[in-house]
Design an enzyme around this catalytic site. Sequence first.
Site, PDB file in Angstrom:
ATOM      1  N   ASP A 123       0.986  -0.206   0.889  1.00  0.00           N
ATOM      2  CA  ASP A 123      -0.057   0.875   1.413  1.00  0.00           C
ATOM      3  C   ASP A 123      -0.622   0.930   0.647  1.00  0.00           C
ATOM      4  OD1 ASP A 123       1.241   3.483  -0.633  1.00  0.00           O
ATOM      5  OD2 ASP A 123       2.600   3.179   1.771  1.00  0.00           O
ATOM      6  N   LYS A 144      -3.400   1.452   6.901  1.00  0.00           N
ATOM      7  CA  LYS A 144      -4.532   1.376   7.318  1.00  0.00           C
ATOM      8  C   LYS A 144      -4.595  -0.211   8.279  1.00  0.00           C
ATOM      9  CE  LYS A 144      -8.237   0.543   4.544  1.00  0.00           C
ATOM     10  NZ  LYS A 144      -7.303  -0.298   3.183  1.00  0.00           N
ATOM     11  N   MET A 255      -0.855  16.299  -4.200  1.00  0.00           N
ATOM     12  CA  MET A 255      -0.957  16.039  -2.349  1.00  0.00           C
ATOM     13  C   MET A 255      -1.663  17.436  -2.680  1.00  0.00           C
ATOM     14  SD  MET A 255       2.161  14.157  -0.070  1.00  0.00           S
ATOM     15  CE  MET A 255       2.997  15.071  -0.920  1.00  0.00           C
TER      16      MET A 255
HETATM   17  N1  SAH Z   1       5.178   8.237  -4.336  1.00  0.00           N
HETATM   18  C1  SAH Z   1       4.215   8.928  -5.057  1.00  0.00           C
HETATM   19  C2  SAH Z   1       3.533   9.886  -4.447  1.00  0.00           C
HETATM   20  C3  SAH Z   1       3.102  10.229  -3.303  1.00  0.00           C
HETATM   21  S1  SAH Z   1       2.485  11.295  -2.310  1.00  0.00           S
HETATM   22  C4  SAH Z   1       4.682   8.909  -6.317  1.00  0.00           C
HETATM   23  O1  SAH Z   1       5.781   8.912  -7.541  1.00  0.00           O
HETATM   24  O2  SAH Z   1       3.717   8.915  -7.378  1.00  0.00           O
HETATM   25  C5  SAH Z   1       1.241  10.885  -2.584  1.00  0.00           C
HETATM   26  C6  SAH Z   1       0.668  11.581  -3.624  1.00  0.00           C
HETATM   27  O3  SAH Z   1       0.674  11.002  -5.201  1.00  0.00           O
HETATM   28  C7  SAH Z   1      -1.354  12.098  -3.744  1.00  0.00           C
HETATM   29  O4  SAH Z   1      -1.733  12.722  -3.455  1.00  0.00           O
HETATM   30  C8  SAH Z   1      -1.152  12.152  -5.926  1.00  0.00           C
HETATM   31  O5  SAH Z   1      -1.378  14.102  -5.378  1.00  0.00           O
HETATM   32  C9  SAH Z   1      -0.544  11.947  -6.450  1.00  0.00           C
HETATM   33  N2  SAH Z   1      -0.966  10.168  -6.127  1.00  0.00           N
HETATM   34  C10 SAH Z   1      -0.483   8.827  -6.276  1.00  0.00           C
HETATM   35  N3  SAH Z   1      -1.279   7.625  -6.736  1.00  0.00           N
HETATM   36  C11 SAH Z   1      -2.071   8.729  -7.823  1.00  0.00           C
HETATM   37  C12 SAH Z   1      -2.877   8.410  -8.787  1.00  0.00           C
HETATM   38  N4  SAH Z   1      -3.161   6.613  -9.512  1.00  0.00           N
HETATM   39  N5  SAH Z   1      -4.059   9.336  -9.198  1.00  0.00           N
HETATM   40  C13 SAH Z   1      -3.891  10.616  -8.634  1.00  0.00           C
HETATM   41  N6  SAH Z   1      -2.662  10.579  -8.139  1.00  0.00           N
HETATM   42  C14 SAH Z   1      -2.579   9.539  -7.986  1.00  0.00           C
END
Ligand code: SAH
Length: 344
Positions: A123, A144, A255
Amino acid sequence: MQLSIDLTGRDVLVTGSETAARQAVRRYEAAGAKVFRLTVPEGAAGDGPLPEHPFLIAAVDDGQPGWEPLLRRAGEAGIPVAVEPAAGAAGHVTLVGGGPGTPDLLTVGAVNALRDADVVFYDRLAPYQELERLSSGRLVDVGKQPGHHKVTQCDIEKLMVEAALAGENVVRLKGGDPFVFGRGGEEVAACVAAGVPVNVISGVTSAISVPAAAGIPVTHREVSHMFTVVSGHAPLTEDEHTHLAGLGGTIVVLMGIGTLPQLAAGLRRAGMRADMPMAVVERGYRPGQRTTIAELGTIENAAAGCSNPAVLVIGEVVGVAMASRNHAAASADLNRLAASLLEA
Ligand code: SAH
């Protein structure tokens, strides 16, 4: 060590059984090579004519006896041999943490799993731009679809299980770590329920790495000795605001853009100082990475133009990042001053 050679149009003989060699065949074909196959040492009916002097022999370690004479003859004839790993057990799912979006933060385990995949379900938060280089498997975007309808979680699980039951080696590539707000636990449960073997490769979570991209350490000696990672997907309860504000240490919110006003107000009501430093780090490790720094009392206005994906950081560690930045800026100033004095 990894070496790259241009194989475009070159004759490459891939040895090894159909199952074990299927991924090596795809990799060499994807590299532009003209692939010939030898599935058993003495040649099977379907193997077809072989080139007399291939450019390279890709020997897949398929566990069959009898390959040594061929490899010895290749050595004597000066034909290089690349030993290739056999494809992993088919009919298997691997949940892979892809890190925050840059291939630099993929683990070795993630790279190997992608190389061995027949199909990759990915994704938007995973480092998908590099997938064609990292995997010769089928790439399926489940973040998507045409028309921008998201594939539902239930359908993703169904697709994964179906592909594995059809004998494919499935990688489910997720952003960050699969078990941090990634619904990885549900995907494991779906595989187990369907009797499909599944394993998980942890990834670098954005909760730690995205603040780091902005120079913010989530812990710092004598400043913060704990950090709490919170989902901002839904507003917190009043109780949660109170506990969070009372904990001390660093608060990291994923998020959290949509619920930022409620969070800031809730923490204020729970007694957190209005001048507590706060940062919003958007698009960590990606083009357009941006950090907005303010205080709990002013963040709502300061972050009005911020969008997902973003990580929020609340706590004194944000001040550490600013202090080291100021320090770096100050020493750069001093260096410039010293240089101009020397020149004068
Ligand atoms: N499993 C993921 C989190 C999934 S929830 C992890 O461990 O990172 C999705 C959220 O992760 C986004 O809404 C944002 O808050 C954060 N996120 C993931 N990648 C990001 C990035 N490159 N820059 C900023 N926020 C990020």
